[in-house]
Design a protein around this motif. Structure first.
Motif, PDB file in Angstrom:
ATOM      1  N   VAL A 326      40.078  39.167  59.336  1.00 57.39           N
ATOM      2  CA  VAL A 326      41.148  38.554  58.494  1.00 57.39           C
ATOM      3  C   VAL A 326      42.235  38.427  59.332  1.00 57.39           C
ATOM      4  CG1 VAL A 326      42.606  38.440  56.558  1.00 57.39           C
ATOM      5  CG2 VAL A 326      40.239  39.677  56.604  1.00 57.39           C
ATOM      6  N   ASP A 327      43.279  37.634  59.391  1.00 57.44           N
ATOM      7  CA  ASP A 327      44.317  37.546  60.358  1.00 57.44           C
ATOM      8  C   ASP A 327      45.087  38.805  60.054  1.00 57.44           C
ATOM      9  OD1 ASP A 327      47.269  36.707  61.036  1.00 57.44           O
ATOM     10  OD2 ASP A 327      46.246  35.025  61.534  1.00 57.44           O
ATOM     11  N   ARG A 328      45.753  39.167  61.147  1.00 58.90           N
ATOM     12  CA  ARG A 328      46.547  40.321  61.058  1.00 58.90           C
ATOM     13  C   ARG A 328      47.513  40.366  60.450  1.00 58.90           C
ATOM     14  NH1 ARG A 328      50.758  39.884  64.253  1.00 58.90           N
ATOM     15  NH2 ARG A 328      50.875  38.262  65.900  1.00 58.90           N
ATOM     16  N   LEU A 377      38.732  30.853  52.606  1.00 60.14           N
ATOM     17  CA  LEU A 377      39.521  31.858  51.905  1.00 60.14           C
ATOM     18  C   LEU A 377      39.043  33.274  51.861  1.00 60.14           C
ATOM     19  CD1 LEU A 377      40.335  29.798  48.619  1.00 60.14           C
ATOM     20  CD2 LEU A 377      41.907  30.245  50.445  1.00 60.14           C
ATOM     21  N   LEU A 378      39.802  34.317  51.922  1.00 58.07           N
ATOM     22  CA  LEU A 378      39.150  35.745  51.516  1.00 58.07           C
ATOM     23  C   LEU A 378      39.377  36.176  50.120  1.00 58.07           C
ATOM     24  CD1 LEU A 378      38.801  38.717  52.540  1.00 58.07           C
ATOM     25  CD2 LEU A 378      41.551  39.098  52.720  1.00 58.07           C
ATOM     26  N   MET A 379      38.208  36.375  49.762  1.00 61.08           N
ATOM     27  CA  MET A 379      38.076  36.718  48.473  1.00 61.08           C
ATOM     28  C   MET A 379      37.997  38.323  48.249  1.00 61.08           C
ATOM     29  SD  MET A 379      37.587  33.623  47.342  1.00 61.08           S
ATOM     30  CE  MET A 379      37.392  33.738  45.526  1.00 61.08           C
ATOM     31  N   LEU A 380      39.019  38.812  47.352  1.00 60.01           N
ATOM     32  CA  LEU A 380      39.190  40.226  47.254  1.00 60.01           C
ATOM     33  C   LEU A 380      38.856  40.430  45.723  1.00 60.01           C
ATOM     34  CD1 LEU A 380      42.195  41.331  48.889  1.00 60.01           C
ATOM     35  CD2 LEU A 380      40.009  41.506  49.868  1.00 60.01           C
ATOM     36  N   GLU A 381      37.989  41.432  45.337  1.00 60.15           N
ATOM     37  CA  GLU A 381      37.677  41.790  43.971  1.00 60.15           C
ATOM     38  C   GLU A 381      37.793  43.315  43.616  1.00 60.15           C
ATOM     39  OE1 GLU A 381      33.637  42.158  41.602  1.00 60.15           O
ATOM     40  OE2 GLU A 381      34.402  39.972  41.955  1.00 60.15           O
ATOM     41  N   LEU A 382      38.810  43.596  43.007  1.00 59.07           N
ATOM     42  CA  LEU A 382      39.319  45.195  42.880  1.00 59.07           C
ATOM     43  C   LEU A 382      38.860  45.503  41.163  1.00 59.07           C
ATOM     44  CD1 LEU A 382      41.911  47.124  44.305  1.00 59.07           C
ATOM     45  CD2 LEU A 382      41.247  47.584  41.970  1.00 59.07           C
ATOM     46  N   SER A 383      37.785  46.387  40.999  1.00 60.08           N
ATOM     47  CA  SER A 383      37.312  46.563  39.670  1.00 60.08           C
ATOM     48  C   SER A 383      37.329  48.231  39.676  1.00 60.08           C
ATOM     49  CB  SER A 383      36.138  46.121  39.461  1.00 60.08           C
ATOM     50  OG  SER A 383      35.134  46.379  40.212  1.00 60.08           O
ATOM     51  N   ARG A 450      51.405  35.314  46.228  1.00 55.66           N
ATOM     52  CA  ARG A 450      51.879  34.114  46.230  1.00 55.66           C
ATOM     53  C   ARG A 450      52.469  33.673  47.728  1.00 55.66           C
ATOM     54  NH1 ARG A 450      53.376  32.572  40.318  1.00 55.66           N
ATOM     55  NH2 ARG A 450      51.232  32.232  39.307  1.00 55.66           N
ATOM     56  N   GLU A 451      53.180  34.758  48.056  1.00 56.10           N
ATOM     57  CA  GLU A 451      53.746  34.591  49.403  1.00 56.10           C
ATOM     58  C   GLU A 451      52.917  34.427  50.571  1.00 56.10           C
ATOM     59  OE1 GLU A 451      56.465  37.792  50.002  1.00 56.10           O
ATOM     60  OE2 GLU A 451      58.130  36.892  49.483  1.00 56.10           O
ATOM     61  N   LEU A 452      51.597  34.729  50.308  1.00 59.87           N
ATOM     62  CA  LEU A 452      50.602  34.433  51.096  1.00 59.87           C
ATOM     63  C   LEU A 452      49.900  33.353  50.712  1.00 59.87           C
ATOM     64  CD1 LEU A 452      49.015  38.153  51.439  1.00 59.87           C
ATOM     65  CD2 LEU A 452      49.941  36.858  53.244  1.00 59.87           C
ATOM     66  N   ARG A 453      50.506  32.090  49.879  1.00 60.31           N
ATOM     67  CA  ARG A 453      49.785  31.232  49.501  1.00 60.31           C
ATOM     68  C   ARG A 453      48.515  31.528  48.740  1.00 60.31           C
ATOM     69  NH1 ARG A 453      51.257  29.431  54.844  1.00 60.31           N
ATOM     70  NH2 ARG A 453      49.299  29.561  55.748  1.00 60.31           N
ATOM     71  N   GLY A 454      48.344  32.718  48.002  1.00 57.01           N
ATOM     72  CA  GLY A 454      47.303  32.905  47.380  1.00 57.01           C
ATOM     73  C   GLY A 454      47.373  33.038  45.705  1.00 57.01           C
ATOM     74  N   SER A 455      46.213  33.501  45.145  1.00 61.76           N
ATOM     75  CA  SER A 455      46.328  33.579  43.718  1.00 61.76           C
ATOM     76  C   SER A 455      45.745  34.710  43.269  1.00 61.76           C
ATOM     77  CB  SER A 455      45.648  32.262  42.982  1.00 61.76           C
ATOM     78  OG  SER A 455      44.291  32.437  43.644  1.00 61.76           O
ATOM     79  N   ILE A 456      45.974  35.428  42.067  1.00 60.88           N
ATOM     80  CA  ILE A 456      45.703  36.593  41.505  1.00 60.88           C
ATOM     81  C   ILE A 456      45.093  36.265  39.926  1.00 60.88           C
ATOM     82  CG2 ILE A 456      47.944  37.431  41.105  1.00 60.88           C
ATOM     83  CD1 ILE A 456      46.789  40.384  41.510  1.00 60.88           C
ATOM     84  N   GLY A 457      44.081  36.789  39.713  1.00 64.76           N
ATOM     85  CA  GLY A 457      43.527  36.613  38.256  1.00 64.76           C
ATOM     86  C   GLY A 457      43.178  38.216  37.844  1.00 64.76           C
ATOM     87  N   LEU A 458      43.270  38.290  36.576  1.00 64.85           N
ATOM     88  CA  LEU A 458      42.745  39.553  35.783  1.00 64.85           C
ATOM     89  C   LEU A 458      41.772  39.140  34.692  1.00 64.85           C
ATOM     90  CD1 LEU A 458      43.177  42.568  35.162  1.00 64.85           C
ATOM     91  CD2 LEU A 458      45.136  42.039  33.817  1.00 64.85           C
ATOM     92  N   SER A 459      40.685  39.963  34.682  1.00 62.35           N
ATOM     93  CA  SER A 459      40.001  39.958  33.349  1.00 62.35           C
ATOM     94  C   SER A 459      39.673  41.564  33.060  1.00 62.35           C
ATOM     95  CB  SER A 459      38.676  39.193  33.646  1.00 62.35           C
ATOM     96  OG  SER A 459      38.224  39.800  34.728  1.00 62.35           O
ATOM     97  N   GLN A 460      39.035  41.762  31.671  1.00 63.46           N
ATOM     98  CA  GLN A 460      38.833  43.098  31.546  1.00 63.46           C
ATOM     99  C   GLN A 460      37.875  42.934  30.278  1.00 63.46           C
ATOM    100  OE1 GLN A 460      40.176  45.335  28.460  1.00 63.46           O
ATOM    101  NE2 GLN A 460      39.997  43.439  27.461  1.00 63.46           N
ATOM    102  N   VAL A 461      37.000  44.332  30.291  1.00 60.02           N
ATOM    103  CA  VAL A 461      36.053  44.504  29.192  1.00 60.02           C
ATOM    104  C   VAL A 461      36.433  45.605  28.435  1.00 60.02           C
ATOM    105  CG1 VAL A 461      33.619  44.968  28.309  1.00 60.02           C
ATOM    106  CG2 VAL A 461      34.233  43.063  30.439  1.00 60.02           C
ATOM    107  N   PRO A 462      36.909  45.750  27.195  1.00 62.83           N
ATOM    108  CA  PRO A 462      37.419  46.976  26.561  1.00 62.83           C
ATOM    109  C   PRO A 462      36.174  48.193  26.572  1.00 62.83           C
ATOM    110  CG  PRO A 462      37.752  45.090  25.141  1.00 62.83           C
ATOM    111  CD  PRO A 462      36.840  44.670  26.283  1.00 62.83           C
ATOM    112  N   VAL A 472      43.300  34.645  48.891  1.00 62.25           N
ATOM    113  CA  VAL A 472      44.413  34.495  49.877  1.00 62.25           C
ATOM    114  C   VAL A 472      43.935  33.751  51.184  1.00 62.25           C
ATOM    115  CG1 VAL A 472      45.664  36.316  49.226  1.00 62.25           C
ATOM    116  CG2 VAL A 472      44.073  36.749  50.917  1.00 62.25           C
ATOM    117  N   PRO A 473      44.583  33.242  52.088  1.00 64.94           N
ATOM    118  CA  PRO A 473      43.843  32.366  53.259  1.00 64.94           C
ATOM    119  C   PRO A 473      43.447  33.343  54.195  1.00 64.94           C
ATOM    120  CG  PRO A 473      45.961  31.715  52.653  1.00 64.94           C
ATOM    121  CD  PRO A 473      45.957  32.656  51.666  1.00 64.94           C
TER     122      PRO A 473
END
Length: 758
Positions: A326-328, A377-383, A450-462, A472-473
């Motif tokens: 990824v770009d520094r 794109l750099l795809m990040l998944e945090l769970s 969004r400053e990185l021209r990216g997006s974020i989404g949230l999902s959950q399972v109770p 992000v790029p």
């Protein structure tokens, strides 16, 4: 500064680099040993790191560092030999010693030597619980060790310190590790800028090559024409002199054709080679800015572990894709949002051990962070495997905060409910703690992404946990964009912010509350003109439809009307000169393949401009393509009324009779429309917010350009004094809504300005 002082200064800097690399080895190893204290390879790695730091501290004469590293080494050796089983208190103490070594190695850090005696005393009690606690002296293991090494030893020490960075990646010097060279960020940026310009410049050869190919075709046509001419001349019995002159001309043209073909082939080969080298140069320069994703994770595992212990939880962080490049600049800007999400997962997500056991989960909670590449794109998944989000509690919180009525909240989907978590100041915590409850939450994370021209989404399972997905790029140096034309100039919209592009028929544009909208897939989308937002002149055309770029802001969609969609391009970002300051609605520039300049739109700023225009009532209606399609001779009428029902009724009546109708929501909105557009008739109410009808008519009659504009007042007030006020202000016709009917309005309009096509 004396040579000795210069030598000492360089050694301290090298020791600081050595400490940074070795403390990372210690932190990672100790975290692994906490899960399994018997891992021989991790014990060996930690012992060697402590031993190396002890030797480096002795060389530069930092006695406190020698003492701390020495006692840590003793503890690790005892664990290796089986004389000591590493428990949680040992790991805590060794991690504290790791932090202490970094403080000691940082010049000017006040938290260094002052904390050493207490640490040594703690370690002594852990290594020998039966011994009386006493703080050992801060003395090096070898009392006679010199504070500074002789000059002859300097090259060897520098070589050892320079090898610290390769050791960080698991390779030792001399075992295939790459040499490390320090280059300033400014020089890397300059190199990338020059290489990107070279890449663009090579693309300018394409038009020349196309011209040469065209010239070759024309040359061939000329040769064939001469052959035909020769045949005709021979048949007509021309003299030998004429035929010889023609043959000479053909020979000369044949030679020029051969030269042209050779030169075209050479130029084509040169252009291909130049573009390949320029691309390789750019890729290499870009690779110099790339770093493994693991670089942003330094200390995150430790932070998760320490925060969990402070909250009485057992949490571990599992990471996948550490080597993803990824770009520094992207890495630096990702550190803060990732840290926030990790802390959020520990605090809000993972449950206390007793609750996890009741839910039949492992006592230790797990947070997973995965990084990968996908389509540039750099795809990040945090769970996490925690409790998830209590949707009922979230609904109550939304209603209690007055963000939405209870009946509306009850009908919302899970996705709509979760979107409230990204609102500024929103928190599910009732009490403020050191970790949560201050209202600085996911909105800050979303803003940084969004400053990185990216997006974020949230999902959950109770009951099973939450999952955040970030896109992000890979680099901020290159942006995939849609290039459009606005006011005969090129602009680029980053693809990350574009929902879709559409072609909207002029007849499908409707007026709702004074704003233009169109319907798409069951929802209405607000329409704004890019020419107004970017301060470009409007280009009138004859098209019956508009080209629209649909951009998204949370759940709100906006359509931006442009003149032409040029196409998708991968642009090399060229930052604007800092002396310009922040240019409204523009983030950077770039060069197209032909060398022309394109401005990259700052979509976040553009959306703020839209909201500002909406709030001030200065948003212009879009007439591009509409007026031309319906015919320029149609009479234009402006209807100004704060009642949506009355506005739409009048608009439909007049539109059905063929008039071109625009609407405004109040006097101020109407006045702005009159100043920016041309109308044949003004129809206005009297009682309106911001500016009433009397004030509007008065302004119209004072304006030299509008003095002759016919004005009709339509009002509920049917008293003679109200009628007199309207007429005295300059109205040409007064119609009471109490006696209002279709024919009365239409007859009055025809009386004032004639028929729609008149």
């Amino acid at each position: 500064m004396t040579p000795e002082q210069m030598r000492d200064a360089s050694l301290l800097e090298l020791f600081s680099l050595e400490a940074e690399a070795q403390t990372q080895v210690l932190s990672a190893g100790l975290m692994a040993l906490e899960r399994d204290p018997a891992q021989a390879d991790q014990l060996e790695a930690c012992m060697r790191a402590a031993h190396s730091l002890k030797g480096a501290a002795r060389i530069v004469g930092i006695d406190a560092g020698v003492s701390v590293a020495h006692v840590m080494e003793d503890c690790l050796v005892a664990a290796q030999e089986g004389r000591l089983l590493l428990r949680a208190e040992h790991i805590d103490a060794l991690l504290r010693g790791t932090d202490l070594l970094m403080h000691i190695a940082t010049p000017g850090d006040p938290n260094g030597e002052a904390l050493v005696p207490a640490f040594l005393q703690q370690m002594a009690s852990l290594l020998d619980p039966g011994a009386a606690p006493a703080a050992p002296p801060l003395a090096p293991a070898v009392p006679d060790a010199p504070l500074s090494p002789p000059a002859s030893a300097l090259p060897a020490i520098e070589a050892e310190a320079e090898a610290a960075v390769p050791r960080k990646s698991g390779k030792r010097a001399g075992e295939g590790g790459e040499r490390v060279l320090r280059v300033t960020a400014d020089r890397l940026n300059s190199l990338l800028d020059l290489s990107s310009k070279s890449l663009v410049e090579t693309q300018r050869l394409k038009p020349y090559l196309a011209t040469l190919q065209r010239l070759k075709r024309m040359h061939g046509q000329g040769m064939r024409a001469l052959d035909g001419l020769k045949t005709q001349l021979e048949a007509s019995g021309q003299s030998p002199e004429v035929l010889d002159a023609l043959a000479q001309t053909q020979r000369l043209l044949l030679e020029t054709q051969q030269i042209l073909q050779q030169q075209a082939a050479d130029l084509d080969e040169f252009g291909w080679q130049a573009s390949q080298r320029a691309q390789l140069l750019y890729d290499t320069a870009l690779a110099c800015r790339m770093r493994p994703f693991a670089d942003v994770l330094t200390g995150q595992s430790r932070m998760v572990r320490d925060l969990g212990r402070s909250l009485g939880k057992q949490v571990q962080l599992q990471i996948e894709g550490e080597k993803t490049q990824v770009d520094r600049d992207v890495l630096e800007k990702l550190e803060a949002p990732l840290t926030h999400l990790l802390r959020n997962a520990v605090d809000h997500g993972v449950e206390l051990p007793e609750r996890r056991l009741l839910a039949r989960k492992p006592e230790t909670g797990t947070i997973r962070l995965r990084a990968s590449h996908q389509a540039g794109l750099l795809m990040l998944e945090l769970s996490d495997d925690g409790a998830g989000i209590d949707l009922e509690r979230l609904k109550r919180n939304i209603v209690e905060r007055g963000l939405s009525p209870a009946d509306t909240v009850a009908q919302m989907s899970e996705e709509e409910l979760l979107s409230f978590l990204f609102l500024p100041g929103f928190s599910l915590r009732d009490k403020v703690t050191e970790v949560s409850g201050r209202g600085v939450g996911l909105d800050a994370v979303q803003h940084m992404v969004r400053e990185l021209r990216g997006s974020i989404g949230l999902s959950q399972v109770p009951g099973q946990g939450c999952r955040f997905q970030l896109e992000v790029p890979l680099t901020l140096s290159v942006v995939r964009s849609l290039v459009v034309e606005v006011g005969d100039e090129a602009y680029a919209f980053p693809l990350a912010h574009i929902e879709r592009t559409l072609e909207v028929a002029a007849d499908d544009i409707v007026q709702i509350e004074g704003r233009q909208h169109f319907w798409h897939e069951g929802r209405h989308i607000g329409l704004v003109a890019a020419s107004q937002l970017l301060n470009r002149p409007t280009v009138q055309g004859e098209a019956s439809s508009l080209r629209v770029v649909v951009i998204r802001e949370r759940e709100q969609l906006y359509g931006v009307a442009v003149e032409r969609l040029v196409g998708e391009r991968v642009l090399v970002v060229m930052p604007l000169d800092p002396r310009l300051g922040k240019v409204q609605d523009i983030s950077a520039g770039a060069l197209l393949d032909d060398g022309s300049v394109v401005l990259i739109v700052d979509v976040e700023d553009l959306l703020r401009s839209v909201e500002k225009l909406l709030s001030t009532g200065r948003l212009e209606r879009i007439e591009h393509g509409v007026q031309g399609a319906r015919g320029a001779s149609r009479k234009r009428v402006l209807v100004v009324d704060d009642s949506l029902t009355v506005r739409e009724l009048q608009r439909k009546l007049l539109s059905n009779r063929g008039y071109d109708v625009a609407v405004a929501v109040d006097g101020m909105d109407g006045w702005n429309a009159l100043r920016n557009e041309t109308f044949d008739l003004l129809i206005t109410d009297i009682d309106m917010p911001r500016m009433d009808g009397i004030e509007l008519v008065t302004l119209v009659r004072r304006d030299q350009r509008l003095q002759s504009l016919p004005v009709m007042v339509v009002s509920y007030k049917d008293r003679e004094e109200d009628r007199r006020r309207g007429l005295d202000a300059g109205a040409d016709y007064y119609l009471a809504k109490a006696s209002f009917h279709d024919d009365a309005l239409l007859d009055a309009v025809v009386e004032l300005i004639g028929s729609a096509q008149g």
